[in-house]
Design an enzyme around this catalytic site. Sequence first.
Site, PDB file in Angstrom:
ATOM      1  N   THR A   1       0.881  -1.289   0.138  1.00  0.00           N
ATOM      2  CA  THR A   1      -0.197   0.201   0.055  1.00  0.00           C
ATOM      3  C   THR A   1       0.806   1.278   0.119  1.00  0.00           C
ATOM      4  OG1 THR A   1      -1.785  -1.079   1.244  1.00  0.00           O
ATOM      5  CG2 THR A   1      -1.721   1.201   1.234  1.00  0.00           C
TER       6      THR A   1
ATOM      7  N   SER B   1       1.950   5.168  -2.026  1.00  0.00           N
ATOM      8  CA  SER B   1       2.072   6.005  -3.234  1.00  0.00           C
ATOM      9  C   SER B   1       3.150   5.343  -4.209  1.00  0.00           C
ATOM     10  CB  SER B   1       2.428   7.483  -3.203  1.00  0.00           C
ATOM     11  OG  SER B   1       3.403   7.420  -2.376  1.00  0.00           O
ATOM     12  N   THR B   2       4.220   4.749  -3.575  1.00  0.00           N
ATOM     13  CA  THR B   2       5.347   4.003  -4.546  1.00  0.00           C
ATOM     14  C   THR B   2       4.553   2.880  -4.797  1.00  0.00           C
ATOM     15  OG1 THR B   2       6.656   4.842  -2.775  1.00  0.00           O
ATOM     16  CG2 THR B   2       7.480   3.357  -4.332  1.00  0.00           C
TER      17      THR B   2
ATOM     18  N   ALA C   1       7.762   1.496   2.212  1.00  0.00           N
ATOM     19  CA  ALA C   1       8.230   1.960   3.726  1.00  0.00           C
ATOM     20  C   ALA C   1       8.287   3.415   4.062  1.00  0.00           C
ATOM     21  CB  ALA C   1       9.281   1.285   4.022  1.00  0.00           C
ATOM     22  N   ASP C   2       7.817   3.554   5.204  1.00  0.00           N
ATOM     23  CA  ASP C   2       8.095   4.932   5.851  1.00  0.00           C
ATOM     24  C   ASP C   2       9.560   5.395   6.108  1.00  0.00           C
ATOM     25  OD1 ASP C   2       5.187   5.953   5.716  1.00  0.00           O
ATOM     26  OD2 ASP C   2       5.184   4.284   7.098  1.00  0.00           O
TER      27      ASP C   2
ATOM     28  N   GLY D   1       3.245   1.732   8.038  1.00  0.00           N
ATOM     29  CA  GLY D   1       2.071   2.100   8.594  1.00  0.00           C
ATOM     30  C   GLY D   1       1.626   3.417   8.288  1.00  0.00           C
ATOM     31  N   GLY D   2       2.462   4.191   7.627  1.00  0.00           N
ATOM     32  CA  GLY D   2       1.923   5.704   7.179  1.00  0.00           C
ATOM     33  C   GLY D   2       0.684   5.659   6.508  1.00  0.00           C
ATOM     34  N   GLY D   3       0.586   4.621   5.790  1.00  0.00           N
ATOM     35  CA  GLY D   3      -0.933   4.443   5.106  1.00  0.00           C
ATOM     36  C   GLY D   3      -1.829   3.799   5.682  1.00  0.00           C
TER      37      GLY D   3
ATOM     38  N   GLU E   1      -0.329  -5.666   5.912  1.00  0.00           N
ATOM     39  CA  GLU E   1       1.075  -5.685   5.049  1.00  0.00           C
ATOM     40  C   GLU E   1       1.750  -6.639   5.696  1.00  0.00           C
ATOM     41  OE1 GLU E   1       2.059  -1.592   5.584  1.00  0.00           O
ATOM     42  OE2 GLU E   1       1.365  -0.864   3.507  1.00  0.00           O
TER      43      GLU E   1
HETATM   44  O1  DER Z   1       1.643   2.369   4.895  1.00  0.00           O
HETATM   45  C1  DER Z   1       2.701   1.929   4.502  1.00  0.00           C
HETATM   46  O2  DER Z   1       3.255   0.968   5.220  1.00  0.00           O
HETATM   47  C2  DER Z   1       3.240   2.533   3.062  1.00  0.00           C
HETATM   48  O3  DER Z   1       3.903   1.329   2.636  1.00  0.00           O
HETATM   49  C3  DER Z   1       4.196   3.398   3.568  1.00  0.00           C
HETATM   50  O4  DER Z   1       5.031   3.158   4.425  1.00  0.00           O
HETATM   51  C4  DER Z   1       4.762   4.053   2.127  1.00  0.00           C
HETATM   52  O5  DER Z   1       4.078   4.989   1.483  1.00  0.00           O
HETATM   53  P1  DER Z   1       4.830   5.849   0.202  1.00  0.00           P
HETATM   54  O6  DER Z   1       5.018   4.790  -0.800  1.00  0.00           O
HETATM   55  O7  DER Z   1       3.557   6.738  -0.045  1.00  0.00           O
HETATM   56  O8  DER Z   1       5.695   6.516   1.057  1.00  0.00           O
END
Ligand code: DER
Length: 219
Positions: A28, A30-31, A83-84, A95-97, A103
């Site tokens: 999950t 944007s990447t 990953a964050d 977990g930012g998302g 996950e």
């Molecule tokens: O929530 C998550 O673990 C996402 O993978 C996040 O950590 C990465 O989000 P980004 O690709 O939008 O920076």
Amino acid sequence: TPQDQLKQQAAKAALQYVQTGSIVGVGTGSTVNFFIDELATIKHKIEGAVSSSEASTKRLRAHGIEVFDLNGVGDIPVYIDGADETNANLQLIKGGGGALTREKIIAHMAKKFVCVADETKLVPRLGKFPLPIEVIPMARSMVARELVKRGGQPVYRDGFVTDNGNQILDIHNMDIMEPAKLEAELNNIPGIVTVGLFALRPADVLILAAAEGVRTLTI
Ligand code: DER
């Protein structure tokens, strides 16, 4: 933006890990969204996907990629996720998302966990990014107190409910010297569903996109 271009380069490079004729684990963020769009260009070569969030499921289906129920799946050769933060040992904060629980479940099942990131995510020590923790709603305050005892400053992600119906505390100010030890310790606190540390099971490959190009790190 320049960071989006880096994310897209990392996502493109991840295609090489996709095994033809198999199911692909999809994370999950944007990447990963860039990765899903790249995966669509070879969707005829794969059986389908399993997904860590409703958001990724929607995007996969929009490309006509079949998304399977995880309970009907055994082997997952590769899991692609962002990953964050990551350290040099490929231990991650995620977990930012808000999708950390699903996950971590898919990462556990996957033979190879390939993390895709832009260079800003690589840090010498984890913890500058607030550590997300998924909690059972009734335990939120108790868990917050437990994290304060450990030097953290919990911030409730007010108004956010995870795909599992739980809540998230983002823990600021954690200086994480021993990620695996902290993950194991926090896993034992009742009410904690998932800790956004992927250290007991780190990524196997990190695809890091930087201005000077894309490089691959393994442990
Ligand atoms: O929530 C998550 O673990 C996402 O993978 C996040 O950590 C990465 O989000 P980004 O690709 O939008 O920076």
